[in-house]
Design an enzyme around this catalytic site. Structure first.
Site, PDB file in Angstrom:
ATOM      1  N   HIS A   1       0.787  -1.186   0.119  1.00 33.75           N
ATOM      2  CA  HIS A   1      -0.071  -0.243   0.018  1.00 33.75           C
ATOM      3  C   HIS A   1       0.790   1.185  -0.016  1.00 33.75           C
ATOM      4  O   HIS A   1       1.990   1.277   0.606  1.00 33.75           O
ATOM      5  CB  HIS A   1      -0.873   0.006   1.356  1.00 33.75           C
ATOM      6  CG  HIS A   1      -2.168   1.081   1.174  1.00 33.75           C
ATOM      7  ND1 HIS A   1      -2.088   2.190   1.384  1.00 33.75           N
ATOM      8  CD2 HIS A   1      -3.389   0.816   0.854  1.00 33.75           C
ATOM      9  CE1 HIS A   1      -3.113   2.628   1.165  1.00 33.75           C
ATOM     10  NE2 HIS A   1      -3.960   1.895   0.776  1.00 33.75           N
TER      11      HIS A   1
ATOM     12  N   ASP B   1      -7.772  -5.235   0.009  1.00 32.07           N
ATOM     13  CA  ASP B   1      -8.468  -6.015  -1.055  1.00 32.07           C
ATOM     14  C   ASP B   1      -8.292  -7.603  -0.906  1.00 32.07           C
ATOM     15  O   ASP B   1      -8.515  -8.610  -1.447  1.00 32.07           O
ATOM     16  CB  ASP B   1      -7.861  -5.887  -2.302  1.00 32.07           C
ATOM     17  CG  ASP B   1      -8.521  -4.639  -2.800  1.00 32.07           C
ATOM     18  OD1 ASP B   1      -9.682  -4.344  -2.488  1.00 32.07           O
ATOM     19  OD2 ASP B   1      -7.657  -3.652  -3.365  1.00 32.07           O
TER      20      ASP B   1
HETATM   21  N1  CMC Z   1       4.015  -7.706  -4.169  1.00 35.72           N
HETATM   22  C1  CMC Z   1       5.679  -7.493  -4.115  1.00 35.72           C
HETATM   23  N2  CMC Z   1       6.283  -6.478  -4.120  1.00 35.72           N
HETATM   24  C2  CMC Z   1       5.616  -5.420  -3.782  1.00 35.72           C
HETATM   25  C3  CMC Z   1       4.162  -5.234  -3.711  1.00 35.72           C
HETATM   26  C4  CMC Z   1       3.549  -6.477  -4.095  1.00 35.72           C
HETATM   27  N3  CMC Z   1       2.017  -6.598  -3.781  1.00 35.72           N
HETATM   28  N4  CMC Z   1       3.733  -3.949  -3.611  1.00 35.72           N
HETATM   29  C5  CMC Z   1       4.852  -3.355  -3.742  1.00 35.72           C
HETATM   30  N5  CMC Z   1       5.891  -4.138  -3.553  1.00 35.72           N
HETATM   31  C6  CMC Z   1       7.493  -3.517  -3.649  1.00 35.72           C
HETATM   32  C7  CMC Z   1       7.740  -3.187  -5.075  1.00 35.72           C
HETATM   33  O1  CMC Z   1       8.175  -4.045  -5.810  1.00 35.72           O
HETATM   34  C8  CMC Z   1       8.835  -2.064  -4.556  1.00 35.72           C
HETATM   35  O2  CMC Z   1      10.036  -2.858  -4.359  1.00 35.72           O
HETATM   36  P1  CMC Z   1      11.479  -2.155  -4.976  1.00 35.72           P
HETATM   37  O3  CMC Z   1      11.710  -1.031  -4.057  1.00 35.72           O
HETATM   38  O4  CMC Z   1      12.303  -3.113  -4.508  1.00 35.72           O
HETATM   39  O5  CMC Z   1      11.370  -1.775  -6.299  1.00 35.72           O
HETATM   40  C9  CMC Z   1       8.242  -1.610  -3.549  1.00 35.72           C
HETATM   41  O6  CMC Z   1       7.446  -2.654  -2.886  1.00 35.72           O
HETATM   42  C10 CMC Z   1       7.450  -0.248  -3.771  1.00 35.72           C
HETATM   43  O7  CMC Z   1       6.503  -0.678  -4.383  1.00 35.72           O
HETATM   44  P2  CMC Z   1       5.518   0.468  -5.621  1.00 35.72           P
HETATM   45  O8  CMC Z   1       4.705  -0.419  -6.301  1.00 35.72           O
HETATM   46  O9  CMC Z   1       6.388   1.465  -5.725  1.00 35.72           O
HETATM   47  O10 CMC Z   1       4.575   1.048  -4.266  1.00 35.72           O
HETATM   48  P3  CMC Z   1       3.391   1.914  -4.821  1.00 35.72           P
HETATM   49  O11 CMC Z   1       3.161   2.704  -3.445  1.00 35.72           O
HETATM   50  O12 CMC Z   1       3.593   2.715  -5.873  1.00 35.72           O
HETATM   51  O13 CMC Z   1       1.952   0.818  -4.966  1.00 35.72           O
HETATM   52  C11 CMC Z   1       0.417  -0.575  -4.910  1.00 35.72           C
HETATM   53  C12 CMC Z   1       1.336   0.583  -4.051  1.00 35.72           C
HETATM   54  C13 CMC Z   1      -0.879  -0.869  -3.966  1.00 35.72           C
HETATM   55  C14 CMC Z   1      -0.013  -0.076  -5.859  1.00 35.72           C
HETATM   56  C15 CMC Z   1       1.404  -1.764  -4.891  1.00 35.72           C
HETATM   57  O14 CMC Z   1       1.736  -2.374  -3.498  1.00 35.72           O
HETATM   58  C16 CMC Z   1       0.608  -2.780  -5.679  1.00 35.72           C
HETATM   59  O15 CMC Z   1       0.759  -3.141  -6.706  1.00 35.72           O
HETATM   60  N6  CMC Z   1       0.008  -3.842  -4.904  1.00 35.72           N
HETATM   61  C17 CMC Z   1      -0.636  -4.929  -5.510  1.00 35.72           C
HETATM   62  C18 CMC Z   1      -1.898  -4.711  -6.083  1.00 35.72           C
HETATM   63  C19 CMC Z   1      -2.966  -4.288  -4.981  1.00 35.72           C
HETATM   64  O16 CMC Z   1      -2.927  -5.269  -3.961  1.00 35.72           O
HETATM   65  N7  CMC Z   1      -3.829  -3.210  -4.963  1.00 35.72           N
HETATM   66  C20 CMC Z   1      -4.927  -2.764  -4.067  1.00 35.72           C
HETATM   67  C21 CMC Z   1      -4.228  -1.479  -3.180  1.00 35.72           C
HETATM   68  S1  CMC Z   1      -5.021  -1.067  -1.501  1.00 35.72           S
HETATM   69  C22 CMC Z   1      -6.667  -1.034  -1.882  1.00 35.72           C
HETATM   70  C23 CMC Z   1      -7.115  -0.371  -3.371  1.00 35.72           C
HETATM   71  O17 CMC Z   1      -6.779   0.699  -3.702  1.00 35.72           O
HETATM   72  O18 CMC Z   1      -8.013  -1.127  -3.957  1.00 35.72           O
END
Ligand code: CMC
Length: 386
Positions: A261, A315
Protein backbone atom coordinates in the site's frame (compact mmCIF):
# COMPACT_ATOMS: atom_id res chain seq x y z
CA UNK A 1 7.89 29.24 -7.01
CA UNK A 2 10.09 28.03 -9.90
CA UNK A 3 11.76 24.78 -8.80
CA UNK A 4 9.55 21.72 -8.61
CA UNK A 5 10.42 18.35 -7.23
CA UNK A 6 8.84 15.60 -9.30
CA UNK A 7 7.38 12.69 -7.31
CA UNK A 8 6.18 9.74 -9.42
CA UNK A 9 2.57 8.94 -8.54
CA UNK A 10 2.49 12.20 -6.51
CA UNK A 11 3.74 10.16 -3.55
CA UNK A 12 3.50 12.23 -0.38
CA UNK A 13 2.32 15.34 -2.26
CA UNK A 14 -0.76 16.88 -0.56
CA UNK A 15 -3.48 17.38 -3.16
CA UNK A 16 -6.03 18.99 -0.85
CA UNK A 17 -6.94 19.87 2.74
CA UNK A 18 -9.60 17.52 4.03
CA UNK A 19 -11.43 16.71 7.26
CA UNK A 20 -13.15 13.55 6.00
CA UNK A 21 -10.77 10.73 6.90
CA UNK A 22 -7.34 10.12 8.36
CA UNK A 23 -4.77 7.36 7.87
CA UNK A 24 -1.63 6.69 9.89
CA UNK A 25 0.18 4.14 7.75
CA UNK A 26 2.86 3.36 10.32
CA UNK A 27 0.45 2.69 13.18
CA UNK A 28 -2.32 1.14 11.06
CA UNK A 29 -4.94 3.75 12.02
CA UNK A 30 -7.95 4.70 9.89
CA UNK A 31 -10.56 7.19 11.09
CA UNK A 32 -13.66 8.61 9.42
CA UNK A 33 -14.37 12.10 10.77
CA UNK A 34 -12.11 11.21 13.72
CA UNK A 35 -13.90 7.96 14.62
CA UNK A 36 -11.78 4.78 14.51
CA UNK A 37 -12.78 2.33 11.78
CA UNK A 38 -12.95 -0.47 14.37
CA UNK A 39 -15.64 1.48 16.28
CA UNK A 40 -17.67 2.11 13.15
CA UNK A 41 -17.37 -1.51 12.00
CA UNK A 42 -18.62 -2.74 15.36
CA UNK A 43 -21.32 -0.15 16.10
CA UNK A 44 -22.43 1.72 13.00
CA UNK A 45 -24.17 0.81 9.76
CA UNK A 46 -23.19 1.68 6.22
CA UNK A 47 -25.97 4.29 5.86
CA UNK A 48 -25.17 5.91 9.20
CA UNK A 49 -21.49 6.02 8.19
CA UNK A 50 -22.49 7.51 4.83
CA UNK A 51 -24.30 10.31 6.66
CA UNK A 52 -21.25 10.84 8.89
CA UNK A 53 -18.89 11.05 5.91
CA UNK A 54 -21.04 13.44 3.90
CA UNK A 55 -22.34 15.78 6.60
CA UNK A 56 -19.50 15.46 9.11
CA UNK A 57 -21.47 14.29 12.15
CA UNK A 58 -23.29 11.19 13.29
CA UNK A 59 -27.03 11.66 12.67
CA UNK A 60 -29.65 11.78 15.41
CA UNK A 61 -32.19 8.92 15.38
CA UNK A 62 -34.67 11.13 13.44
CA UNK A 63 -32.05 12.28 10.94
CA UNK A 64 -30.90 8.72 10.30
CA UNK A 65 -34.40 7.43 9.89
CA UNK A 66 -35.28 10.24 7.42
CA UNK A 67 -32.09 9.51 5.44
CA UNK A 68 -32.77 5.76 5.36
CA UNK A 69 -36.33 6.40 4.17
CA UNK A 70 -35.12 8.69 1.38
CA UNK A 71 -32.59 6.08 0.25
CA UNK A 72 -35.25 3.39 0.28
CA UNK A 73 -37.62 5.56 -1.77
CA UNK A 74 -34.99 6.23 -4.45
CA UNK A 75 -33.63 2.70 -4.91
CA UNK A 76 -35.51 2.00 -8.11
CA UNK A 77 -33.96 2.91 -11.46
CA UNK A 78 -35.89 4.08 -14.48
CA UNK A 79 -36.94 1.42 -16.97
CA UNK A 80 -34.99 3.24 -19.67
CA UNK A 81 -31.78 2.65 -17.73
CA UNK A 82 -32.69 -1.02 -17.34
CA UNK A 83 -33.45 -1.16 -21.08
CA UNK A 84 -30.14 0.53 -21.86
CA UNK A 85 -28.37 -2.13 -19.77
CA UNK A 86 -30.09 -4.85 -21.79
CA UNK A 87 -28.11 -3.62 -24.81
CA UNK A 88 -24.77 -4.08 -23.02
CA UNK A 89 -22.83 -7.21 -24.07
CA UNK A 90 -23.19 -9.87 -21.35
CA UNK A 91 -19.47 -10.66 -21.74
CA UNK A 92 -18.56 -7.10 -20.72
CA UNK A 93 -17.09 -6.42 -17.28
CA UNK A 94 -19.68 -5.24 -14.70
CA UNK A 95 -17.40 -2.29 -13.81
CA UNK A 96 -17.74 -1.02 -17.38
CA UNK A 97 -21.51 -1.55 -17.17
CA UNK A 98 -21.55 0.38 -13.89
CA UNK A 99 -19.47 3.23 -15.25
CA UNK A 100 -21.79 3.59 -18.26
CA UNK A 101 -24.95 3.42 -16.13
CA UNK A 102 -23.64 5.85 -13.52
CA UNK A 103 -22.87 8.33 -16.31
CA UNK A 104 -26.32 7.69 -17.83
CA UNK A 105 -27.99 8.85 -14.60
CA UNK A 106 -26.72 12.32 -15.53
CA UNK A 107 -28.99 12.24 -18.59
CA UNK A 108 -32.04 11.71 -16.43
CA UNK A 109 -31.12 14.09 -13.62
CA UNK A 110 -29.50 16.82 -15.65
CA UNK A 111 -30.37 19.76 -13.39
CA UNK A 112 -27.12 21.09 -11.90
CA UNK A 113 -27.38 23.28 -8.83
CA UNK A 114 -24.03 22.79 -7.14
CA UNK A 115 -24.41 25.56 -4.57
CA UNK A 116 -27.72 24.33 -3.24
CA UNK A 117 -27.53 22.02 -0.15
CA UNK A 118 -30.87 20.43 -1.13
CA UNK A 119 -29.41 19.50 -4.54
CA UNK A 120 -26.32 18.00 -2.83
CA UNK A 121 -28.55 15.91 -0.57
CA UNK A 122 -30.81 14.77 -3.39
CA UNK A 123 -27.77 13.73 -5.45
CA UNK A 124 -26.17 11.83 -2.57
CA UNK A 125 -29.45 10.01 -1.96
CA UNK A 126 -29.92 9.13 -5.63
CA UNK A 127 -26.41 7.80 -6.14
CA UNK A 128 -26.18 5.86 -2.86
CA UNK A 129 -29.64 4.40 -3.50
CA UNK A 130 -29.36 3.53 -7.19
CA UNK A 131 -25.80 2.24 -7.67
CA UNK A 132 -26.50 -1.15 -5.96
CA UNK A 133 -29.70 -1.53 -7.98
CA UNK A 134 -27.75 -1.00 -11.20
CA UNK A 135 -25.02 -3.49 -10.19
CA UNK A 136 -27.63 -6.15 -9.38
CA UNK A 137 -29.65 -5.34 -12.53
CA UNK A 138 -26.67 -5.95 -14.81
CA UNK A 139 -25.98 -9.26 -13.07
CA UNK A 140 -29.53 -10.50 -13.73
CA UNK A 141 -29.76 -9.04 -17.22
CA UNK A 142 -26.55 -10.71 -18.36
CA UNK A 143 -27.97 -14.04 -17.21
CA UNK A 144 -31.00 -13.38 -19.40
CA UNK A 145 -33.37 -12.47 -16.57
CA UNK A 146 -35.34 -9.36 -15.75
CA UNK A 147 -33.86 -7.30 -12.89
CA UNK A 148 -35.43 -7.79 -9.45
CA UNK A 149 -37.06 -4.66 -8.06
CA UNK A 150 -35.78 -3.39 -4.69
CA UNK A 151 -37.64 -4.72 -1.64
CA UNK A 152 -38.83 -1.94 0.70
CA UNK A 153 -38.90 -4.28 3.69
CA UNK A 154 -35.15 -4.89 3.56
CA UNK A 155 -32.16 -2.94 4.78
CA UNK A 156 -29.53 -1.60 2.36
CA UNK A 157 -27.22 -4.65 2.46
CA UNK A 158 -30.09 -7.15 2.70
CA UNK A 159 -31.75 -5.58 -0.31
CA UNK A 160 -28.59 -5.76 -2.43
CA UNK A 161 -28.15 -9.49 -1.71
CA UNK A 162 -31.89 -9.99 -2.33
CA UNK A 163 -31.71 -8.25 -5.73
CA UNK A 164 -28.71 -10.42 -6.68
CA UNK A 165 -29.99 -13.79 -5.51
CA UNK A 166 -33.78 -13.25 -5.61
CA UNK A 167 -34.13 -14.45 -2.02
CA UNK A 168 -33.97 -12.86 1.40
CA UNK A 169 -30.41 -13.27 2.75
CA UNK A 170 -29.24 -14.77 6.01
CA UNK A 171 -29.03 -11.98 8.68
CA UNK A 172 -25.33 -12.70 9.43
CA UNK A 173 -24.47 -12.52 5.72
CA UNK A 174 -26.29 -9.17 5.40
CA UNK A 175 -24.63 -7.72 8.53
CA UNK A 176 -21.19 -8.80 7.30
CA UNK A 177 -21.79 -7.22 3.90
CA UNK A 178 -22.92 -4.03 5.66
CA UNK A 179 -19.70 -3.97 7.74
CA UNK A 180 -17.62 -4.60 4.64
CA UNK A 181 -19.31 -1.67 2.89
CA UNK A 182 -18.55 0.52 5.92
CA UNK A 183 -14.88 -0.52 5.81
CA UNK A 184 -14.59 0.43 2.14
CA UNK A 185 -16.59 3.69 2.30
CA UNK A 186 -13.69 6.14 2.38
CA UNK A 187 -9.91 6.21 2.29
CA UNK A 188 -8.38 9.69 1.91
CA UNK A 189 -6.93 10.66 -1.48
CA UNK A 190 -6.67 7.31 -3.24
CA UNK A 191 -6.64 7.14 -7.05
CA UNK A 192 -10.42 6.97 -7.61
CA UNK A 193 -11.14 9.71 -5.07
CA UNK A 194 -8.54 11.89 -6.72
CA UNK A 195 -10.25 11.22 -10.07
CA UNK A 196 -13.56 12.25 -8.50
CA UNK A 197 -12.03 15.44 -7.11
CA UNK A 198 -10.39 16.42 -10.40
CA UNK A 199 -13.68 15.90 -12.27
CA UNK A 200 -15.58 17.73 -9.53
CA UNK A 201 -13.19 20.67 -9.68
CA UNK A 202 -14.31 21.40 -13.25
CA UNK A 203 -17.85 21.83 -11.79
CA UNK A 204 -19.16 19.03 -13.93
CA UNK A 205 -22.24 17.06 -12.90
CA UNK A 206 -21.96 14.61 -9.97
CA UNK A 207 -22.92 11.57 -12.07
CA UNK A 208 -19.85 12.19 -14.25
CA UNK A 209 -17.82 12.60 -11.04
CA UNK A 210 -18.88 9.13 -9.87
CA UNK A 211 -18.49 7.61 -13.36
CA UNK A 212 -14.89 8.84 -13.59
CA UNK A 213 -14.13 7.44 -10.13
CA UNK A 214 -15.66 4.06 -11.08
CA UNK A 215 -13.37 3.94 -14.13
CA UNK A 216 -10.32 4.52 -11.95
CA UNK A 217 -11.39 2.06 -9.25
CA UNK A 218 -11.65 -0.69 -11.88
CA UNK A 219 -7.87 -0.94 -12.36
CA UNK A 220 -6.02 -3.97 -10.93
CA UNK A 221 -3.66 -1.75 -8.93
CA UNK A 222 -6.69 -0.23 -7.17
CA UNK A 223 -10.15 -1.78 -6.54
CA UNK A 224 -9.69 -4.43 -9.21
CA UNK A 225 -7.17 -6.15 -6.92
CA UNK A 226 -9.92 -7.90 -4.90
CA UNK A 227 -10.91 -9.92 -7.97
CA UNK A 228 -7.27 -10.62 -8.84
CA UNK A 229 -6.61 -11.96 -5.33
CA UNK A 230 -9.12 -14.79 -5.77
CA UNK A 231 -7.77 -15.57 -9.26
CA UNK A 232 -4.30 -15.75 -7.68
CA UNK A 233 -5.45 -18.02 -4.80
CA UNK A 234 -7.10 -20.31 -7.34
CA UNK A 235 -3.92 -20.39 -9.43
CA UNK A 236 -1.87 -21.29 -6.32
CA UNK A 237 -4.32 -24.13 -5.72
CA UNK A 238 -2.81 -25.66 -2.56
CA UNK A 239 -1.02 -24.65 0.64
CA UNK A 240 2.08 -26.57 -0.53
CA UNK A 241 2.26 -24.46 -3.66
CA UNK A 242 2.27 -21.12 -1.81
CA UNK A 243 6.04 -20.75 -1.39
CA UNK A 244 7.05 -21.95 -4.88
CA UNK A 245 4.43 -19.55 -6.33
CA UNK A 246 5.76 -16.67 -4.26
CA UNK A 247 9.40 -17.42 -5.16
CA UNK A 248 8.50 -17.51 -8.85
CA UNK A 249 6.58 -14.18 -8.71
CA UNK A 250 9.34 -12.43 -6.81
CA UNK A 251 11.99 -13.74 -9.18
CA UNK A 252 10.00 -12.27 -12.07
CA UNK A 253 9.55 -9.01 -10.08
CA UNK A 254 5.77 -9.47 -10.30
CA UNK A 255 3.45 -8.05 -7.65
CA UNK A 256 1.53 -10.23 -5.20
CA UNK A 257 -2.07 -9.07 -5.42
CA UNK A 258 -3.70 -7.84 -2.22
CA UNK A 259 -0.37 -6.84 -0.69
CA UNK A 260 1.35 -3.50 -0.35
CA UNK A 261 0.00 0.00 0.00
CA UNK A 262 1.24 3.49 -0.74
CA UNK A 263 0.39 4.61 2.80
CA UNK A 264 0.19 1.53 5.08
CA UNK A 265 3.51 -0.03 6.01
CA UNK A 266 1.80 -2.43 8.43
CA UNK A 267 -1.23 -4.70 7.96
CA UNK A 268 -4.17 -2.60 6.80
CA UNK A 269 -6.62 -2.24 9.74
CA UNK A 270 -9.47 -3.06 7.34
CA UNK A 271 -7.76 -6.35 6.39
CA UNK A 272 -7.67 -7.30 10.09
CA UNK A 273 -11.44 -6.75 10.41
CA UNK A 274 -12.20 -8.44 7.07
CA UNK A 275 -10.19 -11.49 8.08
CA UNK A 276 -12.30 -11.72 11.22
CA UNK A 277 -15.50 -11.36 9.16
CA UNK A 278 -14.32 -14.14 6.82
CA UNK A 279 -13.75 -16.39 9.84
CA UNK A 280 -17.28 -15.66 11.15
CA UNK A 281 -18.70 -16.65 7.77
CA UNK A 282 -16.62 -19.83 7.62
CA UNK A 283 -17.83 -20.80 11.08
CA UNK A 284 -21.46 -20.52 10.04
CA UNK A 285 -21.35 -21.60 6.40
CA UNK A 286 -18.26 -23.86 6.13
CA UNK A 287 -14.57 -23.20 5.61
CA UNK A 288 -13.16 -22.16 2.25
CA UNK A 289 -9.97 -24.00 1.27
CA UNK A 290 -8.61 -20.78 -0.20
CA UNK A 291 -8.54 -19.29 3.28
CA UNK A 292 -5.73 -21.67 4.29
CA UNK A 293 -3.83 -20.72 1.14
CA UNK A 294 -4.37 -17.04 1.96
CA UNK A 295 -3.09 -17.27 5.54
CA UNK A 296 -0.04 -19.26 4.42
CA UNK A 297 0.61 -16.65 1.71
CA UNK A 298 0.33 -13.87 4.29
CA UNK A 299 2.95 -15.65 6.45
CA UNK A 300 5.28 -16.22 3.50
CA UNK A 301 4.98 -12.64 2.19
CA UNK A 302 5.65 -11.26 5.65
CA UNK A 303 8.85 -13.34 5.89
CA UNK A 304 10.04 -12.20 2.47
CA UNK A 305 8.73 -8.65 2.21
CA UNK A 306 7.79 -7.57 5.74
CA UNK A 307 11.03 -5.58 5.95
CA UNK A 308 9.80 -3.48 3.00
CA UNK A 309 6.47 -2.83 4.75
CA UNK A 310 4.49 -5.11 2.41
CA UNK A 311 1.48 -6.53 4.27
CA UNK A 312 -2.11 -7.46 3.32
CA UNK A 313 -4.21 -4.52 2.15
CA UNK A 314 -8.02 -4.18 2.18
CA UNK A 315 -8.38 -6.27 -0.97
CA UNK A 316 -6.65 -9.37 0.38
CA UNK A 317 -9.44 -10.77 2.58
CA UNK A 318 -12.45 -8.95 1.08
CA UNK A 319 -12.62 -11.36 -1.87
CA UNK A 320 -12.88 -14.33 0.50
CA UNK A 321 -15.74 -12.57 2.30
CA UNK A 322 -17.58 -11.77 -0.94
CA UNK A 323 -17.05 -15.29 -2.25
CA UNK A 324 -18.62 -16.77 0.87
CA UNK A 325 -21.54 -14.34 0.50
CA UNK A 326 -22.17 -15.89 -2.93
CA UNK A 327 -21.17 -12.74 -4.85
CA UNK A 328 -19.75 -13.59 -8.31
CA UNK A 329 -16.04 -12.87 -8.82
CA UNK A 330 -16.42 -10.04 -11.31
CA UNK A 331 -18.90 -8.24 -9.01
CA UNK A 332 -16.28 -7.84 -6.25
CA UNK A 333 -15.04 -4.52 -7.61
CA UNK A 334 -18.57 -3.20 -8.27
CA UNK A 335 -19.34 -4.02 -4.61
CA UNK A 336 -16.26 -1.96 -3.67
CA UNK A 337 -17.69 0.83 -5.86
CA UNK A 338 -21.08 0.67 -4.08
CA UNK A 339 -19.20 1.11 -0.82
CA UNK A 340 -16.96 3.95 -2.02
CA UNK A 341 -19.76 6.17 -3.39
CA UNK A 342 -20.13 8.02 -0.03
CA UNK A 343 -16.37 8.69 0.09
CA UNK A 344 -16.33 10.05 -3.46
CA UNK A 345 -19.37 12.23 -2.76
CA UNK A 346 -17.98 13.50 0.56
CA UNK A 347 -14.90 14.69 -1.37
CA UNK A 348 -17.12 16.11 -4.14
CA UNK A 349 -19.02 18.16 -1.54
CA UNK A 350 -15.81 19.25 0.20
CA UNK A 351 -14.22 20.18 -3.14
CA UNK A 352 -17.23 22.32 -4.12
CA UNK A 353 -17.12 24.19 -0.81
CA UNK A 354 -13.74 25.71 -1.69
CA UNK A 355 -13.25 24.91 -5.31
CA UNK A 356 -10.24 25.68 -7.42
CA UNK A 357 -9.84 23.68 -10.61
CA UNK A 358 -7.02 21.10 -10.52
CA UNK A 359 -4.33 22.12 -12.94
CA UNK A 360 -0.93 20.71 -11.92
CA UNK A 361 2.20 21.30 -13.87
CA UNK A 362 4.74 18.99 -15.54
CA UNK A 363 8.44 18.73 -16.10
CA UNK A 364 8.84 18.82 -19.85
CA UNK A 365 11.23 16.13 -21.15
CA UNK A 366 10.68 16.62 -24.89
CA UNK A 367 12.71 18.50 -27.50
CA UNK A 368 12.47 22.13 -28.70
CA UNK A 369 12.77 23.71 -32.14
CA UNK A 370 12.11 20.40 -33.92
CA UNK A 371 11.98 20.64 -37.73
CA UNK A 372 8.73 19.98 -39.61
CA UNK A 373 9.68 17.06 -41.93
CA UNK A 374 7.69 16.86 -45.17
CA UNK A 375 5.53 13.70 -45.28
CA UNK A 376 7.37 12.14 -48.24
CA UNK A 377 10.65 12.27 -46.27
CA UNK A 378 9.34 10.63 -43.09
CA UNK A 379 10.14 7.03 -42.13
CA UNK A 380 7.20 4.96 -40.87
CA UNK A 381 7.46 3.02 -37.63
CA UNK A 382 3.75 2.32 -37.44
CA UNK A 383 2.45 -1.14 -36.57
CA UNK A 384 -0.83 -2.08 -38.21
CA UNK A 385 -3.80 -3.95 -36.78
CA UNK A 386 -3.91 -7.56 -38.04
N1 CMC B 1 4.11 -7.58 -4.21
C1 CMC B 1 5.45 -7.58 -4.29
N2 CMC B 1 6.19 -6.47 -4.13
C2 CMC B 1 5.55 -5.32 -3.88
C3 CMC B 1 4.16 -5.28 -3.78
C4 CMC B 1 3.43 -6.47 -3.94
N3 CMC B 1 2.11 -6.49 -3.88
N4 CMC B 1 3.78 -4.02 -3.54
C5 CMC B 1 4.90 -3.29 -3.49
N5 CMC B 1 5.98 -4.08 -3.70
C6 CMC B 1 7.38 -3.68 -3.70
C7 CMC B 1 7.74 -3.15 -5.09
O1 CMC B 1 8.21 -4.17 -5.93
C8 CMC B 1 8.79 -2.11 -4.75
O2 CMC B 1 10.00 -2.80 -4.47
P1 CMC B 1 11.42 -2.13 -4.87
O3 CMC B 1 11.49 -0.86 -4.05
O4 CMC B 1 12.41 -3.15 -4.46
O5 CMC B 1 11.35 -1.89 -6.33
C9 CMC B 1 8.29 -1.53 -3.42
O6 CMC B 1 7.54 -2.59 -2.81
C10 CMC B 1 7.42 -0.29 -3.60
O7 CMC B 1 6.37 -0.65 -4.52
P2 CMC B 1 5.59 0.38 -5.43
O8 CMC B 1 4.86 -0.37 -6.49
O9 CMC B 1 6.55 1.44 -5.86
O10 CMC B 1 4.60 0.99 -4.37
P3 CMC B 1 3.41 1.97 -4.69
O11 CMC B 1 3.19 2.74 -3.47
O12 CMC B 1 3.66 2.70 -5.96
O13 CMC B 1 2.21 0.97 -5.00
C11 CMC B 1 0.46 -0.55 -4.74
C12 CMC B 1 1.25 0.58 -4.09
C13 CMC B 1 -0.78 -0.86 -3.90
C14 CMC B 1 -0.01 -0.14 -6.13
C15 CMC B 1 1.37 -1.80 -4.82
O14 CMC B 1 1.71 -2.22 -3.53
C16 CMC B 1 0.73 -2.93 -5.61
O15 CMC B 1 0.79 -2.95 -6.84
N6 CMC B 1 0.07 -3.92 -4.90
C17 CMC B 1 -0.60 -5.01 -5.58
C18 CMC B 1 -1.96 -4.56 -6.09
C19 CMC B 1 -2.95 -4.34 -4.97
O16 CMC B 1 -3.09 -5.16 -4.08
N7 CMC B 1 -3.66 -3.20 -5.03
C20 CMC B 1 -4.64 -2.82 -4.02
C21 CMC B 1 -4.20 -1.58 -3.31
S1 CMC B 1 -5.01 -1.24 -1.76
C22 CMC B 1 -6.64 -0.90 -2.00
C23 CMC B 1 -7.09 -0.37 -3.29
O17 CMC B 1 -6.59 0.65 -3.75
O18 CMC B 1 -7.99 -0.97 -3.85
Amino acid sequence: MTAYEYRAGLEGVPATQSSISFVDGQKGILEYRGIAIEELAAKSTFLETTYLLIWGELPSREELSAFENEIQYHRRVKYRIRDMMKCFPESGHPMDALQASAAALGLFYSRRDLENPAYIRETVVRLVAKIPTMVAAFQLIRKGNDPVQPNDGLSYAENFLYMLNEKKPDPLAARILDISLTLHAEHTINASTFSAMVTASALTDPYAVVASAVGTLAGPLHGGANEEVITMLEAIGSVENVRPYLEDRLERKAKIMGFGHRVYKVKDPRAIILQDLAEQLFEKFGRDKYYDIATELERAVEEKLGNKGIYPNVDFYSGLVYRKLGIPLDLFTPVFAIARVPGWLAHWKEQLAENRIFRPTQIYTGVHDAPYIPIEERRSSMTTME
